[in-house]
Design a protein around this motif. Sequence first.
Motif, PDB file in Angstrom:
ATOM      1  N   ALA A   1       0.923  -1.319   0.071  1.00  0.00           N
ATOM      2  CA  ALA A   1      -0.088  -0.008  -0.160  1.00  0.00           C
ATOM      3  C   ALA A   1       0.830   1.160  -0.035  1.00  0.00           C
ATOM      4  N   TYR A   2       1.833   1.341   0.818  1.00  0.00           N
ATOM      5  CA  TYR A   2       2.624   2.472   0.775  1.00  0.00           C
ATOM      6  C   TYR A   2       3.373   2.616  -0.566  1.00  0.00           C
ATOM      7  N   LEU A   3       4.172   1.463  -0.918  1.00  0.00           N
ATOM      8  CA  LEU A   3       4.852   1.648  -2.278  1.00  0.00           C
ATOM      9  C   LEU A   3       4.056   2.064  -3.395  1.00  0.00           C
ATOM     10  N   ASN A   4       2.684   1.549  -3.390  1.00  0.00           N
ATOM     11  CA  ASN A   4       1.670   2.181  -4.257  1.00  0.00           C
ATOM     12  C   ASN A   4       1.314   3.612  -4.286  1.00  0.00           C
ATOM     13  N   CYS A   5       1.250   3.881  -3.171  1.00  0.00           N
ATOM     14  CA  CYS A   5       1.040   5.177  -2.998  1.00  0.00           C
ATOM     15  C   CYS A   5       2.169   6.128  -3.247  1.00  0.00           C
ATOM     16  N   LEU A   6       3.341   5.761  -3.118  1.00  0.00           N
ATOM     17  CA  LEU A   6       4.468   6.451  -3.478  1.00  0.00           C
ATOM     18  C   LEU A   6       4.408   6.643  -4.951  1.00  0.00           C
ATOM     19  N   LYS A   7       4.281   5.527  -5.511  1.00  0.00           N
ATOM     20  CA  LYS A   7       4.242   5.345  -7.046  1.00  0.00           C
ATOM     21  C   LYS A   7       3.084   6.291  -7.677  1.00  0.00           C
ATOM     22  N   SER A   8       2.126   6.367  -7.170  1.00  0.00           N
ATOM     23  CA  SER A   8       0.922   7.231  -7.516  1.00  0.00           C
ATOM     24  C   SER A   8       1.125   8.753  -7.344  1.00  0.00           C
ATOM     25  N   TYR A   9       2.081   9.054  -6.558  1.00  0.00           N
ATOM     26  CA  TYR A   9       2.483  10.491  -6.076  1.00  0.00           C
ATOM     27  C   TYR A   9       3.790  11.020  -6.469  1.00  0.00           C
ATOM     28  N   SER A  10       4.136  10.096  -7.413  1.00  0.00           N
ATOM     29  CA  SER A  10       5.597  10.282  -7.846  1.00  0.00           C
ATOM     30  C   SER A  10       6.572  10.605  -6.930  1.00  0.00           C
ATOM     31  N   GLN A  11       6.707   9.424  -5.863  1.00  0.00           N
ATOM     32  CA  GLN A  11       7.676   9.343  -4.981  1.00  0.00           C
ATOM     33  C   GLN A  11       7.865  10.469  -3.905  1.00  0.00           C
ATOM     34  N   GLU A  12       6.586  11.089  -3.937  1.00  0.00           N
ATOM     35  CA  GLU A  12       6.501  12.033  -2.847  1.00  0.00           C
ATOM     36  C   GLU A  12       5.906  11.440  -1.598  1.00  0.00           C
ATOM     37  N   SER A  13       6.833  11.424  -0.563  1.00  0.00           N
ATOM     38  CA  SER A  13       6.546  10.631   0.502  1.00  0.00           C
ATOM     39  C   SER A  13       5.930  11.358   1.534  1.00  0.00           C
ATOM     40  N   ALA A  14       5.762  12.538   1.375  1.00  0.00           N
ATOM     41  CA  ALA A  14       4.605  13.469   2.412  1.00  0.00           C
ATOM     42  C   ALA A  14       3.251  12.974   2.298  1.00  0.00           C
ATOM     43  N   ASN A  15       2.986  12.572   0.999  1.00  0.00           N
ATOM     44  CA  ASN A  15       1.332  12.276   0.865  1.00  0.00           C
ATOM     45  C   ASN A  15       0.951  10.745   1.345  1.00  0.00           C
ATOM     46  N   CYS A  16       2.195  10.083   1.517  1.00  0.00           N
ATOM     47  CA  CYS A  16       1.839   8.872   2.062  1.00  0.00           C
ATOM     48  C   CYS A  16       2.391   8.383   3.354  1.00  0.00           C
ATOM     49  N   ARG A  17       2.471   9.611   4.220  1.00  0.00           N
ATOM     50  CA  ARG A  17       2.931   9.520   5.483  1.00  0.00           C
ATOM     51  C   ARG A  17       2.162   8.870   6.487  1.00  0.00           C
ATOM     52  N   LEU A  18       0.885   8.564   6.383  1.00  0.00           N
ATOM     53  CA  LEU A  18       0.024   7.561   7.223  1.00  0.00           C
ATOM     54  C   LEU A  18       0.175   6.250   6.898  1.00  0.00           C
ATOM     55  N   LEU A  19       0.627   6.037   5.485  1.00  0.00           N
ATOM     56  CA  LEU A  19       0.808   4.498   5.031  1.00  0.00           C
ATOM     57  C   LEU A  19       2.058   3.971   5.622  1.00  0.00           C
ATOM     58  N   ASN A  20       2.835   4.917   5.471  1.00  0.00           N
ATOM     59  CA  ASN A  20       4.369   4.739   6.210  1.00  0.00           C
ATOM     60  C   ASN A  20       4.286   4.342   7.705  1.00  0.00           C
ATOM     61  N   LYS A  21       3.520   5.165   8.365  1.00  0.00           N
ATOM     62  CA  LYS A  21       3.309   4.851   9.853  1.00  0.00           C
ATOM     63  C   LYS A  21       2.643   3.484  10.104  1.00  0.00           C
ATOM     64  N   ASP A  22       1.630   3.103   9.314  1.00  0.00           N
ATOM     65  CA  ASP A  22       0.823   1.827   9.277  1.00  0.00           C
ATOM     66  C   ASP A  22       2.051   0.817   9.101  1.00  0.00           C
ATOM     67  N   TYR A  23       2.826   0.763   8.150  1.00  0.00           N
ATOM     68  CA  TYR A  23       3.702  -0.089   7.814  1.00  0.00           C
ATOM     69  C   TYR A  23       4.892  -0.136   8.988  1.00  0.00           C
ATOM     70  N   LEU A  24       5.504   0.642   9.374  1.00  0.00           N
ATOM     71  CA  LEU A  24       6.549   0.684  10.519  1.00  0.00           C
ATOM     72  C   LEU A  24       5.652   0.035  11.839  1.00  0.00           C
ATOM     73  N   GLU A  25       4.554   0.652  11.877  1.00  0.00           N
ATOM     74  CA  GLU A  25       3.824   0.046  13.316  1.00  0.00           C
ATOM     75  C   GLU A  25       3.477  -1.501  13.074  1.00  0.00           C
ATOM     76  N   CYS A  26       3.129  -2.058  11.967  1.00  0.00           N
ATOM     77  CA  CYS A  26       3.199  -3.432  11.857  1.00  0.00           C
ATOM     78  C   CYS A  26       4.377  -3.861  12.065  1.00  0.00           C
ATOM     79  N   ARG A  27       5.737  -3.595  11.744  1.00  0.00           N
ATOM     80  CA  ARG A  27       6.998  -3.765  11.760  1.00  0.00           C
ATOM     81  C   ARG A  27       7.316  -3.917  13.497  1.00  0.00           C
ATOM     82  N   MET A  28       6.961  -3.044  13.973  1.00  0.00           N
ATOM     83  CA  MET A  28       7.484  -2.569  15.439  1.00  0.00           C
ATOM     84  C   MET A  28       6.377  -3.768  16.053  1.00  0.00           C
ATOM     85  N   SER A  29       5.244  -3.748  15.944  1.00  0.00           N
ATOM     86  CA  SER A  29       4.280  -4.566  16.657  1.00  0.00           C
ATOM     87  C   SER A  29       4.718  -6.248  16.821  1.00  0.00           C
TER      88      SER A  29
END
Length: 95
Positions: A36-64
Amino acid sequence: MSFGRPPTFENFKVSPPQRGAFPLDHDGECKEFMKAYLNCLKSYSQESANCRLLNKDYLECRMSRGLMERAEWKRLGLPDDPTPNASDGDAKSKT
Protein backbone atom coordinates in the motif's frame (compact mmCIF):
# COMPACT_ATOMS: atom_id res chain seq x y z
CA MET A 1 40.56 -28.94 3.19
CA SER A 2 38.58 -25.78 3.70
CA PHE A 3 38.19 -24.10 0.35
CA GLY A 4 37.15 -20.47 0.85
CA ARG A 5 36.46 -20.59 4.56
CA PRO A 6 38.64 -20.27 7.61
CA PRO A 7 39.57 -23.54 9.29
CA THR A 8 37.98 -22.38 12.58
CA PHE A 9 34.50 -22.05 11.08
CA GLU A 10 33.01 -24.28 13.80
CA ASN A 11 33.70 -21.53 16.37
CA PHE A 12 31.87 -18.86 14.37
CA LYS A 13 29.20 -17.03 16.41
CA VAL A 14 26.28 -15.14 14.93
CA SER A 15 25.74 -11.65 16.28
CA PRO A 16 22.50 -9.63 16.15
CA PRO A 17 22.20 -6.79 13.62
CA GLN A 18 23.59 -3.42 14.58
CA ARG A 19 21.26 -0.61 15.56
CA GLY A 20 19.39 0.67 12.53
CA ALA A 21 19.34 -2.71 10.81
CA PHE A 22 16.25 -4.87 11.10
CA PRO A 23 15.32 -8.37 9.95
CA LEU A 24 13.56 -9.02 6.69
CA ASP A 25 9.89 -9.88 6.78
CA HIS A 26 10.36 -13.46 5.57
CA ASP A 27 6.82 -14.47 6.52
CA GLY A 28 5.24 -11.50 4.76
CA GLU A 29 3.47 -10.33 7.92
CA CYS A 30 3.59 -6.68 6.82
CA LYS A 31 3.56 -7.23 3.06
CA GLU A 32 0.14 -5.64 2.50
CA PHE A 33 1.17 -2.50 4.41
CA MET A 34 4.38 -2.32 2.38
CA LYS A 35 2.50 -2.72 -0.92
CA ALA A 36 0.00 0.00 0.00
CA TYR A 37 2.82 2.39 0.88
CA LEU A 38 4.81 1.64 -2.29
CA ASN A 39 1.69 2.02 -4.46
CA CYS A 40 1.00 5.36 -2.82
CA LEU A 41 4.57 6.50 -3.52
CA LYS A 42 4.20 5.42 -7.12
CA SER A 43 0.91 7.28 -7.57
CA TYR A 44 2.36 10.46 -6.03
CA SER A 45 5.62 10.41 -8.01
CA GLN A 46 7.67 9.29 -4.99
CA GLU A 47 6.45 12.23 -2.87
CA SER A 48 6.51 10.63 0.58
CA ALA A 49 4.64 13.41 2.41
CA ASN A 50 1.39 12.31 0.77
CA CYS A 51 1.93 8.74 2.00
CA ARG A 52 3.05 9.52 5.53
CA LEU A 53 0.17 7.72 7.26
CA LEU A 54 0.67 4.58 5.19
CA ASN A 55 4.34 4.68 6.12
CA LYS A 56 3.32 4.82 9.78
CA ASP A 57 1.00 1.84 9.29
CA TYR A 58 3.85 -0.16 7.78
CA LEU A 59 6.33 0.78 10.50
CA GLU A 60 3.75 0.10 13.23
CA CYS A 61 3.20 -3.36 11.74
CA ARG A 62 6.95 -4.03 11.84
CA MET A 63 7.31 -2.74 15.40
CA SER A 64 4.32 -4.67 16.74
CA ARG A 65 5.65 -7.92 15.26
CA GLY A 66 9.19 -7.45 16.54
CA LEU A 67 10.68 -6.87 13.08
CA MET A 68 12.20 -3.61 14.24
CA GLU A 69 12.83 -1.81 17.50
CA ARG A 70 9.95 0.30 18.76
CA ALA A 71 10.75 3.99 18.38
CA GLU A 72 8.97 7.31 18.70
CA TRP A 73 7.54 8.66 15.45
CA LYS A 74 9.56 11.82 15.87
CA ARG A 75 12.76 9.77 15.96
CA LEU A 76 11.71 8.08 12.72
CA GLY A 77 11.19 11.44 11.04
CA LEU A 78 7.41 11.26 11.19
CA PRO A 79 5.25 13.83 12.99
CA ASP A 80 2.56 12.87 15.48
CA ASP A 81 -0.41 12.51 13.15
CA PRO A 82 -3.56 10.56 13.83
CA THR A 83 -2.88 7.00 14.87
CA PRO A 84 -1.94 4.37 12.28
CA ASN A 85 -4.74 2.56 10.43
CA ALA A 86 -6.55 5.90 10.03
CA SER A 87 -4.93 6.38 6.62
CA ASP A 88 -7.41 4.56 4.40
CA GLY A 89 -8.40 7.67 2.47
CA ASP A 90 -4.88 9.06 2.02
CA ALA A 91 -3.65 6.86 -0.81
CA LYS A 92 -7.04 5.95 -2.22
CA SER A 93 -8.35 9.49 -2.55
CA LYS A 94 -6.10 10.21 -5.56
CA THR A 95 -7.73 9.20 -8.82
